[in-house]
Design an enzyme around this catalytic site. Structure first.
Site, short mmCIF file in Angstrom:
data_model
loop_
_atom_site.label_atom_id
_atom_site.label_comp_id
_atom_site.label_asym_id
_atom_site.label_seq_id
_atom_site.Cartn_x
_atom_site.Cartn_y
_atom_site.Cartn_z
N GLU A 149 45.78 -37.86 29.75
CA GLU A 149 45.83 -38.62 30.94
C GLU A 149 46.91 -39.57 30.87
O GLU A 149 46.69 -40.74 30.15
CB GLU A 149 44.66 -38.90 31.38
N LYS A 202 30.90 -42.09 43.52
CA LYS A 202 30.88 -41.58 42.05
C LYS A 202 30.71 -42.72 41.20
O LYS A 202 31.14 -43.88 41.54
CB LYS A 202 32.34 -40.89 41.82
#
Length: 464
Positions: free
Chosen positions: A266, A217
């Site tokens: 987050e 990724k």
């Protein structure tokens, strides 16, 4: 009657100064009978505009408002940014005389780091350096339904108590100030920057991932620019974020005419005396415009192989990192949905018993997680430097606070923007994997612009 800093604490600071032969930080903490961190932030607009910060945690159980810079740290290129903050904090702790060890009070540093200290710095981020933190003159801390004032004053050998009295008079003036509402401004320009370039980069990265099976990724980010018919107001930004962006951290960091702000879901790291905790937030999908549509989208996310794989990279990396520093590491059960107004994510937590772990050491090891960089970390960062034709600045990087006893909290600065005078630059990114479709990933970043577009009054594309 106004607040009076005890002369006994001042005299203790002077004695410490003589014994250590160096300046002393006098840090006095007192409980306020009533108060609001946000209200004080607004009251200080005239006296400290450009030198304020605001922080609100996701649970809305802690709010910090800092006014004035009693000490400021700007980390220059080539310095170890995490070590620079640790060294400054420890030096100041050694020179501090205080009456309190209350968490999130006293000598608290607030600020953030750059995403990548090896990337060339663009002009809009130069004044922030590779890290920018300051210790406020006045700090208002709201927590546990109580409100505290911290006053931080550097004292030298020649200072007398009248210096303290002058500082307290300044506080009383702020506390008594009327709040004048900043004027509303209109968004008159909306420019999505370099979309074609971003699509080409995403296409190249997909090809690279297909040809390099060891890489899973790479996160690519992009920007958009908004222009306004007047100067942007930090107070209005905070009010809009609080109203619109539930289940999110809310932060504002002023630096002269520049303000970095956001509403991020987050957590990167929460540290108290005994425990460290991080959150695994990755994978995303839009919200539905009805309860049923929203549930269908949420179920799709929970069962989507691509998003589950992205989330798994994050969980495994954070778990392995926490196991390096903590004992009794625990990972929450299966992924659940973290819902914000425009977006929903996959979410889990990782926590452990702290032991001797230094907060900034753990923070260094966690950043960037696969959610913002990619996996494997080093290889993904190399690709980002080659393919991402922009400087992220503080976007996607740790932002938060740390107190003198190494307790604090940092979030990942996504859903964020940099305001400069009458302009704002918004940032958004998405994870590219081997089977990504670049056009679809571009559409995902458009969804991630939505929170700050709402806050700033830009054109929001309502979900369908």
């Amino acid at each position: 009657m106004g607040l009076t800093l005890p002369i006994e604490l001042f005299e203790q600071a002077k004695r410490t100064m003589i014994s250590q032969n160096e300046n002393v930080l006098l840090s006095w903490v007192t409980e306020l009978e009533e108060g609001s961190a946000k209200h004080i932030f607004d009251q200080a607009s005239g006296a400290f505009k450009g030198e304020r910060f605001f922080w609100q945690n996701k649970e809305r159980t802690l709010r910090l408002s800092g006014l004035g810079a009693m000490d400021q740290l700007k980390v220059e290129r080539g310095q170890d940014r995490f070590l620079a903050l640790h060294t400054r904090k420890e030096q100041v702790l050694r020179q501090t005389v205080t009456n309190s060890e209350e968490m999130a009070c006293g000598a608290v540093y607030f600020g953030g780091f750059s995403f990548d200290d090896e990337h060339d710095t663009s002009p809009e981020w130069e004044k922030f350096g590779e890290g920018f933190f300051y210790l406020p003159l006045f700090l208002v801390t709201e927590k546990d339904d109580r409100c505290y004032l911290s006053v931080n004053i550097w004292l030298s050998a020649d200072d007398v108590y009248s210096k303290v009295e002058a500082v307290m008079a300044q506080w009383e003036k702020i506390a008594a100030a009327e709040v004048t509402a900043d004027p509303e401004v209109a968004c008159i320009l909306e420019e999505r920057l370099a979309e074609d370039t971003w699509l080409r980069a995403a296409t190249d990265v997909v090809t690279l991932l297909q040809e390099a099976p060891d890489m899973q990724k790479v996160v690519l980010a992009r920007r958009m620019r908004l222009g306004f018919d007047g100067f942007l107001s930090s107070s209005r930004m905070i009010a809009h974020m609080e109203e619109q962006q539930g289940n999110s951290y809310c932060f504002v960091l002023e630096n002269g005419a520049s303000t970095f702000f956001g509403a991020t879901p987050e957590r990167l790291l929460l540290a108290d005396e005994e425990k460290l905790e991080s959150a695994c937030v990755a994978g995303s999908i839009a919200r539905g415009d009805t309860e049923n549509a929203d549930a269908i989208l949420g179920s799709t996310l929970l069962n989507d192989a691509k998003n589950l794989a992205e989330h798994h990279f994050v969980v495994e990396m954070i778990k392995a990192t926490m196991e390096r520093f903590c004992e009794d590491v625990e990972v929450s059960a299966n992924p659940m949905l973290l819902k914000n107004r425009d977006i929903q994510h996959l979410y889990m937590t990782v926590s452990g018993r702290r032991g001797e772990a230094g907060m900034l050491d753990v923070l260094r090891a966690l950043h960037p997680t696969p959610a913002l960089g990619g996996w494997p970390q080093r290889e993904a960062m190399t690709v980002i430097r080659l393919k991402e034709e922009m400087d992220r600045g503080f976007y996607g990087a740790p932002i938060g606070w740390i107190d003198s006893l190494d307790r604090g909290e940092f979030a990942v600065a996504i859903r964020s923007a940099l305001a400069i005078d009458t302009n704002a630059i918004l940032y958004a990114g998405c994870g590219i994997v081997a089977d990504s479709v670049p056009a679809e990933e571009l559409a995902e970043t458009a969804i991630k612009f939505q929170p700050m577009l709402r806050v700033l009054g830009g054109k929001v594309h309502e979900r369908t």
